[in-house]
Design an enzyme around this catalytic site. Structure first.
Site, PDB file in Angstrom:
ATOM      1  N   GLU A   1     -13.079   3.337   4.088  1.00 20.55           N
ATOM      2  CA  GLU A   1     -12.296   4.299   5.078  1.00 20.55           C
ATOM      3  C   GLU A   1     -11.101   4.863   4.162  1.00 20.55           C
ATOM      4  OE1 GLU A   1      -9.847   0.899   4.949  1.00 20.55           O
ATOM      5  OE2 GLU A   1     -12.019   1.007   5.776  1.00 20.55           O
ATOM      6  N   ASP A   2     -10.484   4.151   3.355  1.00 20.49           N
ATOM      7  CA  ASP A   2      -9.349   4.608   2.404  1.00 20.49           C
ATOM      8  C   ASP A   2     -10.020   5.441   1.409  1.00 20.49           C
ATOM      9  OD1 ASP A   2     -10.962   2.712   1.386  1.00 20.49           O
ATOM     10  OD2 ASP A   2      -9.380   1.271   0.245  1.00 20.49           O
TER      11      ASP A   2
ATOM     12  N   TRP B   1     -15.621  -3.844   6.711  1.00 23.46           N
ATOM     13  CA  TRP B   1     -14.649  -3.650   5.486  1.00 23.46           C
ATOM     14  C   TRP B   1     -14.809  -2.495   4.498  1.00 23.46           C
ATOM     15  CZ3 TRP B   1     -15.589  -4.539   0.210  1.00 23.46           C
ATOM     16  CH2 TRP B   1     -14.533  -4.492  -0.543  1.00 23.46           C
TER      17      TRP B   1
ATOM     18  N   HIS C   1      -6.052 -15.120   2.883  1.00 24.57           N
ATOM     19  CA  HIS C   1      -6.613 -15.418   3.941  1.00 24.57           C
ATOM     20  C   HIS C   1      -8.072 -15.392   4.040  1.00 24.57           C
ATOM     21  CE1 HIS C   1      -7.833 -11.238   4.631  1.00 24.57           C
ATOM     22  NE2 HIS C   1      -6.642 -10.973   3.929  1.00 24.57           N
TER      23      HIS C   1
ATOM     24  N   ASP D   1      -1.355  -2.556   6.133  1.00 28.67           N
ATOM     25  CA  ASP D   1      -2.081  -3.887   6.372  1.00 28.67           C
ATOM     26  C   ASP D   1      -1.120  -5.039   6.897  1.00 28.67           C
ATOM     27  OD1 ASP D   1      -4.385  -2.383   6.045  1.00 28.67           O
ATOM     28  OD2 ASP D   1      -4.872  -3.419   4.156  1.00 28.67           O
TER      29      ASP D   1
ATOM     30  N   MET E   1      -0.101 -10.155  -1.501  1.00 26.07           N
ATOM     31  CA  MET E   1      -1.017 -10.194  -0.458  1.00 26.07           C
ATOM     32  C   MET E   1      -0.983 -11.749  -0.058  1.00 26.07           C
ATOM     33  SD  MET E   1      -5.155  -9.501  -0.233  1.00 26.07           S
ATOM     34  CE  MET E   1      -4.874  -7.757   0.307  1.00 26.07           C
TER      35      MET E   1
ATOM     36  N   ARG F   1     -11.804 -14.284   4.975  1.00 28.39           N
ATOM     37  CA  ARG F   1     -12.424 -12.947   5.425  1.00 28.39           C
ATOM     38  C   ARG F   1     -12.757 -13.262   6.799  1.00 28.39           C
ATOM     39  NH1 ARG F   1     -14.167  -8.228   3.112  1.00 28.39           N
ATOM     40  NH2 ARG F   1     -13.833  -9.260   0.996  1.00 28.39           N
TER      41      ARG F   1
ATOM     42  N   ASP G   1      -1.183  -7.765   5.963  1.00 30.76           N
ATOM     43  CA  ASP G   1      -1.221  -9.038   4.832  1.00 30.76           C
ATOM     44  C   ASP G   1      -0.332  -8.407   3.558  1.00 30.76           C
ATOM     45  OD1 ASP G   1      -2.946  -7.232   4.121  1.00 30.76           O
ATOM     46  OD2 ASP G   1      -4.591  -8.858   3.755  1.00 30.76           O
TER      47      ASP G   1
END
Length: 369
Positions: free
Chosen positions: A278-279, A275, A308, A213, A305, A310, A215
């Site tokens: 998937e992981d 969101w 930010h 990712d 991280m 969403r 971030d």
């Protein structure tokens, strides 16, 4: 008596004169013999010379073009070179434990970070974000793949920290930013599948793939971005989770698989729009394939991280929990073998390769409630 002595001296003088004449004749013969040998040697050398000089322009073009260039063929057989050219030095293997690592890092996101500054800090990085250590030969070629959209601010910080870390780790690597075109719902896993395929199109020698990712920045450069015998989860202790795993099966953030491991699980799922989920599906695929996840020591697996807001187009997928439970059924049909996309642009920037793709639109979900 004097007459006898005079006759003896005369004979001695004649003998000496004859010896001198004989010595002179031998010297002349030897001189002409050596001359003939030299003449034959230079005649053989001259016979080879013209074949080398048939195409001087072709020879100069090879030397003056890029290092890996090949001179155009003239259609004539090439004459063997009179002497071998210089060979590149054989570099030793890169060490398993790079000596230049510093350990814990101070990571902050408050200083301005223009790309020009990051580029100045990394003069050894080539166009497209490629790097090869100059003093050793790495065991792997690593593609770092970042799913991306509208995070330029985060990308600058990520490049600022990760390029020096990867260079200190003595990695041969390339950075690929897979940018989702349009404003439809984000699909992280599908973008990672695209990155895997597009990186291999550019360089078929990639044998290790790090999925990160944009971030997340590691807080310790001893967390080596390499692939091993088992899939690896790097981001095991994020600051947003109190520097610990949120749950035992978590496989998000930053992970790594070699080429055979990735293909063994049929890549990542393409049907997780929005969101989350998937992981966990990827974790299930690894378990179903009979593999186990390796992790670094928690003391070096810490990540910060970049905060930010969403993305309004990255809302939670309402069907993710149902999909996670059906990984065994969907694993074979949904993955790297079924991914569909269109490459819109490939742009090789000084610090990374940006690939903008159209990955389609999500299906219409039934309203909740």
């Amino acid at each position: 008596m004097s007459r006898l002595l005079g006759g003896t001296l005369e004979r001695v003088c004649k003998a000496v004169l004859l010896l001198c004449l004989l010595h002179f004749l031998v010297a002349v013969i030897l001189y002409f013999d050596v001359y003939a040998q030299h003449l034959a040697f230079f005649s053989r050398f001259s016979a080879r010379g013209p074949s080398r000089a048939l195409h001087p322009a072709a020879s100069s073009s090879t030397n003056c073009s890029r290092p890996n260039a090949t001179a155009p063929s003239s259609g004539l057989p090439e004459a063997p070179s009179a002497r071998p050219g210089p060979t590149a030095p054989v570099l030793p293997p890169c060490p398993d434990s790079p000596p230049g690592l510093v350990g814990r890092l101070l990571i902050e996101f408050t200083s301005p970070m223009p790309l020009e500054r990051v580029q100045r800090e990394n003069p050894g990085v080539l166009l497209g974000g490629r790097y090869t250590p100059p003093d050793c030969t790495p065991a792997q070629t690593v593609a770092v793949i970042i799913p991306f959209r509208h995070r330029e601010h985060h990308l600058r910080y990520w490049l600022h920290y990760l390029h020096p870390i990867l260079r200190r780790q003595r990695l041969r690597y390339g950075i690929y930013v897979i940018n989702q075109h349009g404003e439809d719902t984000f699909n992280r896993a599908k973008l990672l599948n695209v990155g895997f395929l597009e990186a291999l199109k550019e360089d078929s020698t990639y044998d290790c793939f790090i999925f990160s990712d944009v971030d997340l920045v590691p807080m310790d450069d001893r967390n080596l971005y390499r692939c091993g015998d088992q899939p690896r989860h790097f981001a095991i202790a994020m600051d947003k989770f109190g520097f610990r795993l949120p749950y035992a099966g978590y496989f998000g953030g930053v992970s790594g698989l070699n080429k055979s491991q990735f293909l063994r699980i049929n890549g990542f799922p393409n049907e997780y729009w929005g969101w989350g989920g998937e992981d966990d599906d990827i974790f299930n695929r690894i378990s179903l394939a009979g593999m186990k996840i390796s992790r670094p020591d928690i003391r070096i697996g810490r990540y910060r991280m970049i905060k930010h807001d969403r993305d309004k187009h990255n809302e939670p997928n309402p069907q993710r929990f149902t999909k996670i439970q059906n990984t065994k059924l969907t694993m074979k049909r949904d993955g790297i073998g079924s991914v569909r996309y269109q490459v819109l642009e490939v742009s090789r920037q000084p610090l990374f390769t940006n690939i903008t793709v159209d990955i389609g639109r999500p299906p219409s979900w039934p309203p909740r409630g």
